[in-house]
Design a protein around this motif. Structure first.
Motif, PDB file in Angstrom:
ATOM      1  N   UNK A  77      15.251  12.774   2.942  1.00  0.00           N
ATOM      2  CA  UNK A  77      14.866  14.161   3.256  1.00  0.00           C
ATOM      3  C   UNK A  77      13.520  14.525   2.648  1.00  0.00           C
ATOM      4  N   UNK A  78      12.701  13.533   2.335  1.00  0.00           N
ATOM      5  CA  UNK A  78      11.395  13.823   1.753  1.00  0.00           C
ATOM      6  C   UNK A  78      10.387  14.121   2.859  1.00  0.00           C
ATOM      7  N   UNK A  79       9.599  15.174   2.624  1.00  0.00           N
ATOM      8  CA  UNK A  79       8.517  15.552   3.550  1.00  0.00           C
ATOM      9  C   UNK A  79       9.034  15.660   4.990  1.00  0.00           C
ATOM     10  N   UNK A  80      10.093  16.434   5.134  1.00  0.00           N
ATOM     11  CA  UNK A  80      10.670  16.620   6.469  1.00  0.00           C
ATOM     12  C   UNK A  80       9.690  17.355   7.379  1.00  0.00           C
ATOM     13  N   UNK A  81       9.698  17.050   8.674  1.00  0.00           N
ATOM     14  CA  UNK A  81       8.749  17.712   9.584  1.00  0.00           C
ATOM     15  C   UNK A  81       9.006  19.201   9.731  1.00  0.00           C
ATOM     16  N   UNK A  82      10.203  19.673   9.461  1.00  0.00           N
ATOM     17  CA  UNK A  82      10.511  21.103   9.591  1.00  0.00           C
ATOM     18  C   UNK A  82      10.534  21.818   8.261  1.00  0.00           C
ATOM     19  N   UNK A  83      10.193  21.108   7.177  1.00  0.00           N
ATOM     20  CA  UNK A  83      10.244  21.710   5.840  1.00  0.00           C
ATOM     21  C   UNK A  83       9.013  22.577   5.611  1.00  0.00           C
ATOM     22  N   UNK A  84       9.140  23.612   4.755  1.00  0.00           N
ATOM     23  CA  UNK A  84       7.973  24.471   4.489  1.00  0.00           C
ATOM     24  C   UNK A  84       6.881  23.791   3.698  1.00  0.00           C
ATOM     25  N   UNK A  89      16.197  -6.555  -0.907  1.00  0.00           N
ATOM     26  CA  UNK A  89      15.119  -6.538   0.073  1.00  0.00           C
ATOM     27  C   UNK A  89      15.073  -5.211   0.816  1.00  0.00           C
ATOM     28  N   UNK A  90      16.251  -4.613   1.055  1.00  0.00           N
ATOM     29  CA  UNK A  90      16.283  -3.298   1.713  1.00  0.00           C
ATOM     30  C   UNK A  90      15.638  -2.226   0.847  1.00  0.00           C
ATOM     31  N   UNK A  91      15.736  -2.364  -0.478  1.00  0.00           N
ATOM     32  CA  UNK A  91      15.058  -1.403  -1.356  1.00  0.00           C
ATOM     33  C   UNK A  91      13.548  -1.465  -1.165  1.00  0.00           C
ATOM     34  N   UNK A  92      13.022  -2.659  -0.966  1.00  0.00           N
ATOM     35  CA  UNK A  92      11.586  -2.803  -0.692  1.00  0.00           C
ATOM     36  C   UNK A  92      11.234  -2.119   0.627  1.00  0.00           C
ATOM     37  N   UNK A  93      12.036  -2.367   1.645  1.00  0.00           N
ATOM     38  CA  UNK A  93      11.785  -1.749   2.952  1.00  0.00           C
ATOM     39  C   UNK A  93      11.860  -0.225   2.868  1.00  0.00           C
ATOM     40  N   UNK A  94      12.821   0.288   2.079  1.00  0.00           N
ATOM     41  CA  UNK A  94      12.941   1.740   1.927  1.00  0.00           C
ATOM     42  C   UNK A  94      11.691   2.331   1.299  1.00  0.00           C
ATOM     43  N   UNK A  95      11.168   1.684   0.260  1.00  0.00           N
ATOM     44  CA  UNK A  95       9.959   2.199  -0.396  1.00  0.00           C
ATOM     45  C   UNK A  95       8.771   2.200   0.555  1.00  0.00           C
ATOM     46  N   UNK A  96       8.675   1.199   1.387  1.00  0.00           N
ATOM     47  CA  UNK A  96       7.572   1.150   2.354  1.00  0.00           C
ATOM     48  C   UNK A  96       7.659   2.304   3.339  1.00  0.00           C
ATOM     49  N   UNK A  97       8.858   2.581   3.825  1.00  0.00           N
ATOM     50  CA  UNK A  97       9.012   3.662   4.785  1.00  0.00           C
ATOM     51  C   UNK A  97       8.832   5.031   4.126  1.00  0.00           C
ATOM     52  N   UNK A  98       9.251   5.156   2.856  1.00  0.00           N
ATOM     53  CA  UNK A  98       9.019   6.408   2.141  1.00  0.00           C
ATOM     54  C   UNK A  98       7.528   6.633   1.934  1.00  0.00           C
ATOM     55  N   UNK A  99       6.792   5.566   1.627  1.00  0.00           N
ATOM     56  CA  UNK A  99       5.333   5.697   1.485  1.00  0.00           C
ATOM     57  C   UNK A  99       4.711   6.149   2.798  1.00  0.00           C
ATOM     58  N   UNK A 100       5.200   5.604   3.874  1.00  0.00           N
ATOM     59  CA  UNK A 100       4.698   6.005   5.190  1.00  0.00           C
ATOM     60  C   UNK A 100       4.965   7.489   5.442  1.00  0.00           C
ATOM     61  N   UNK A 117       0.222  10.734  -3.091  1.00  0.00           N
ATOM     62  CA  UNK A 117       1.685  10.713  -2.958  1.00  0.00           C
ATOM     63  C   UNK A 117       2.155   9.388  -2.364  1.00  0.00           C
ATOM     64  N   UNK A 118       1.421   8.924  -1.378  1.00  0.00           N
ATOM     65  CA  UNK A 118       1.767   7.645  -0.748  1.00  0.00           C
ATOM     66  C   UNK A 118       1.638   6.497  -1.748  1.00  0.00           C
ATOM     67  N   UNK A 119       0.640   6.576  -2.628  1.00  0.00           N
ATOM     68  CA  UNK A 119       0.446   5.503  -3.608  1.00  0.00           C
ATOM     69  C   UNK A 119       1.648   5.364  -4.549  1.00  0.00           C
ATOM     70  N   UNK A 120       2.316   6.467  -4.840  1.00  0.00           N
ATOM     71  CA  UNK A 120       3.500   6.383  -5.712  1.00  0.00           C
ATOM     72  C   UNK A 120       4.553   5.478  -5.099  1.00  0.00           C
ATOM     73  N   UNK A 121       4.825   5.665  -3.836  1.00  0.00           N
ATOM     74  CA  UNK A 121       5.888   4.893  -3.197  1.00  0.00           C
ATOM     75  C   UNK A 121       5.447   3.460  -2.892  1.00  0.00           C
ATOM     76  N   UNK A 122       4.173   3.272  -2.696  1.00  0.00           N
ATOM     77  CA  UNK A 122       3.699   1.899  -2.569  1.00  0.00           C
ATOM     78  C   UNK A 122       3.878   1.149  -3.887  1.00  0.00           C
ATOM     79  N   UNK A 123       3.597   1.829  -4.999  1.00  0.00           N
ATOM     80  CA  UNK A 123       3.816   1.207  -6.316  1.00  0.00           C
ATOM     81  C   UNK A 123       5.298   0.935  -6.539  1.00  0.00           C
TER      82      UNK A 123
END
Length: 553
Positions: A542-549, A161-172, A216-222
């Motif tokens: 570390x995906x799409x970090x706010x300080x990343x280029x 279930x945590x894997x599902x939650x992780x994917x949702x937050x990554x999509x966000x 990009x968000x659709x990938x993680x939702x899938x």
């Protein structure tokens, strides 16, 4: 007169041993024994001792029928046989089960030696340890109890279930645009008497064009939808393991009962062999063989108890319990579910959550292709600001003052048009399509043997229930009848009893195999509920970090 005395003693013994054998066997469906004969009124007999004279255990109304007092040998033989069987008949009968009556394994110690070689001893007649004595007093549990425990406390279900939650937050996270940049800007700055240059502030923002953020968000939702099927897979794994382990333990528990009965038969045969030796009807080799059989029965009884403890521990761990004490189990071992095995194979192949997850992975791959194709659309970079210029205007000595500036730009997709990533995504999509077919084949490959096992075990159990066990039960009854009529020896009764119990053990094994196959088919042949759950996506924070280029860094 000695023959008459011996016949009466054997008649009493036959009734007593028949009652003892019947009382030691609680009925299972398909194993029902006929009602025992009326129990004769007998006085409790003292424990037999091969070295000392024992008091006469015969009832008073039978003593008046024994007139041949001159034949001491015949009377002693009759008394000895009667005493032995009375001892067996008066053993206290506890509730059959894993913690069976201690008296069944603690018959009087025999002198294990040969009369013709008094100094040669073959060993000690130690009782079989009872490992489940405390278990029977605890509250029994059902398969539903363990399934509920597993749903609540098995850690792998929470992991899935945590894997599902992780994917949702990554999509966000992947749908968030880059942060703007605010800063100081200066140019041509110089001091001294010139006082020239420009200084000010600027604001910069990168605009993601082409709906790339949404793709990009659709990938993680899938990926999240695929991980939802992984939760169903893990639940099926857990339920499969828990239910199969429950019926393994239930069958082991029932096997303990039957091995306890077999032990009583072996101990009875051992006592009978010693008594026959005393009256000259058996030699030392027969006694030794009976003792060996009794020792084997003790070993098998202990092994059956160990098997129950092992299977119960497995059941507890599948349920998420590391320290659950062994408890009695209650369930209908003799009523496996009726299935259409071939239909179940087709259903598993089409509706297994593993197949559905493979189909969901195709959607993930398609989303990656769409995203990769759109990534070649360049982004728009805007920059604007205000400067204060300290330079003078001509010869007027008047400073230029505040001025604005702006910049706009895009990358030209001349050489890097993301063509490699696009082709790689298409390869992954093709692989995902093949994986659907592979998963269906794998599911059928696993399910078909269970379908055959179910039919084999069902046929075997039915033959035991309707053919072999009734015959064995009738053979036992006939042997008892012949023995009561003085037409057969007591060892034949014990052999028939042993055969009946041995068939019951095989019947229990067939029922358990039927249950195991049915449960596997009902849970899509998914198992290993303590293995790490399947997960689609990266365990990255570390995906799409706010300080990343860039958004992918």
């Amino acid at each position: 007169m000695k023959i008459k005395n011996l016949a009466l003693s054997f008649a009493i013994a036959a009734s007593a041993c028949t009652l003892q054998a019947q009382q030691s066997m609680p009925d299972m469906p398909g194993m029902k024994m006929d009602p025992p004969p009326p129990k004769p009124q007998q006085a409790p007999a003292p424990k037999p001792n091969r070295r000392k004279n024992v008091p006469d255990p015969m009832p008073g109304d039978m003593k008046s029928m024994s007139q041949d007092a001159g034949d001491a040998k015949a009377k002693a033989a009759a008394d000895s046989v009667t005493q032995s069987f009375q001892q067996q008949a008066h053993q206290p009968q506890g509730k059959p089960g894993p913690a069976s009556d201690a008296s069944s394994t603690k018959l009087p110690i025999q002198e294990l030696q040969e009369p013709e070689a008094i100094d040669f001893r073959t060993g000690s007649d130690l009782p079989a340890p009872e490992l489940l004595r405390d278990v029977v007093s605890r509250e029994p549990m059902t398969v539903e109890n363990f399934l509920a425990l597993a749903d609540k406390t098995n850690p792998t279900l929470s992991q899935a279930q945590r894997n599902v939650d992780r994917s949702r937050q990554q999509a966000r996270q992947m749908g968030l645009p880059p942060n703007p940049i605010v800063g100081y800007s200066g140019d041509h700055i110089r001091g001294g008497e010139y006082h020239g240059g420009e200084e000010g502030a600027f604001f910069s923002q990168e605009f993601i064009l082409g709906r790339k953020l949404a793709l990009r968000r659709d990938i993680y939702r899938a990926e999240g939808r695929s991980n939802e099927y992984a939760v169903e897979i893990q639940k099926a794994r857990i339920h499969n393991d828990v239910a199969r382990a429950f019926f393994d333990a239930l069958a082991a528990q029932q096997s303990v009962v039957v091995h306890d009965r077999l032990l009583k038969v072996a101990l009875d045969a051992q006592t009978n062999a010693h008594e026959l030796e005393r009256v000259g009807q058996a030699d030392s080799s027969e006694v030794l063989n009976a003792e060996i059989a009794a020792e084997q029965a003790k070993v098998e009884f202990v092994n059956a108890q160990r098997m129950f403890l092992a299977t119960f521990t497995q059941l507890a761990t599948y349920s998420g319990q590391s320290s659950l004490a062994p408890q009695p189990l209650t369930g209908s071992l003799v009523e496996p579910p009726e299935l259409d095995p071939e239909g179940m194979v087709v259903t598993d192949t089409q509706e297994s959550p593993a197949v559905k997850q493979a189909e969901a992975n195709v959607a993930v791959a398609e989303a990656r292709v769409k995203s990769a194709q759109r990534e070649r659309v360049p982004n728009l970079n805007l920059k604007a600001g205000e400067w204060y210029s300290g330079e003078t205007l001509g010869s007027t000595n008047i400073k230029a003052g505040w001025m604005s500036f702006a910049e706009a730009g895009v990358q030209l997709p001349l050489w890097n048009r993301n063509q490699g990533n696009i082709q790689a995504a298409k390869v992954e999509l093709d692989r995902a399509h093949h994986d659907v077919n592979r998963t269906q084949l794998l599911t059928r490959n696993r399910a078909e043997p269970y379908a055959q096992q179910y039919q084999t075990a069902r046929f075997t159990a039915e033959r035991y229930r309707t053919e072999m066990l009734p015959r064995a039960r009738r053979a036992y009854q006939l042997e008892v009848t012949k023995y009561q009529q003085m037409a057969q020896g007591y060892p034949h009764v014990l052999a028939a009893q042993h055969m009946l119990f041995t068939l019951q053990l095989t019947y229990i094994q067939a029922l358990n195999e039927e249950w195991r196959a049915a449960i596997a088919l009902q849970n899509y042949t998914l198992m290993n509920g303590l293995d790490e759950p399947m997960s689609i996506g990266q365990d990255s924070t570390t995906m799409n970090l706010p300080t990343a280029p860039g958004p992918d860094q």
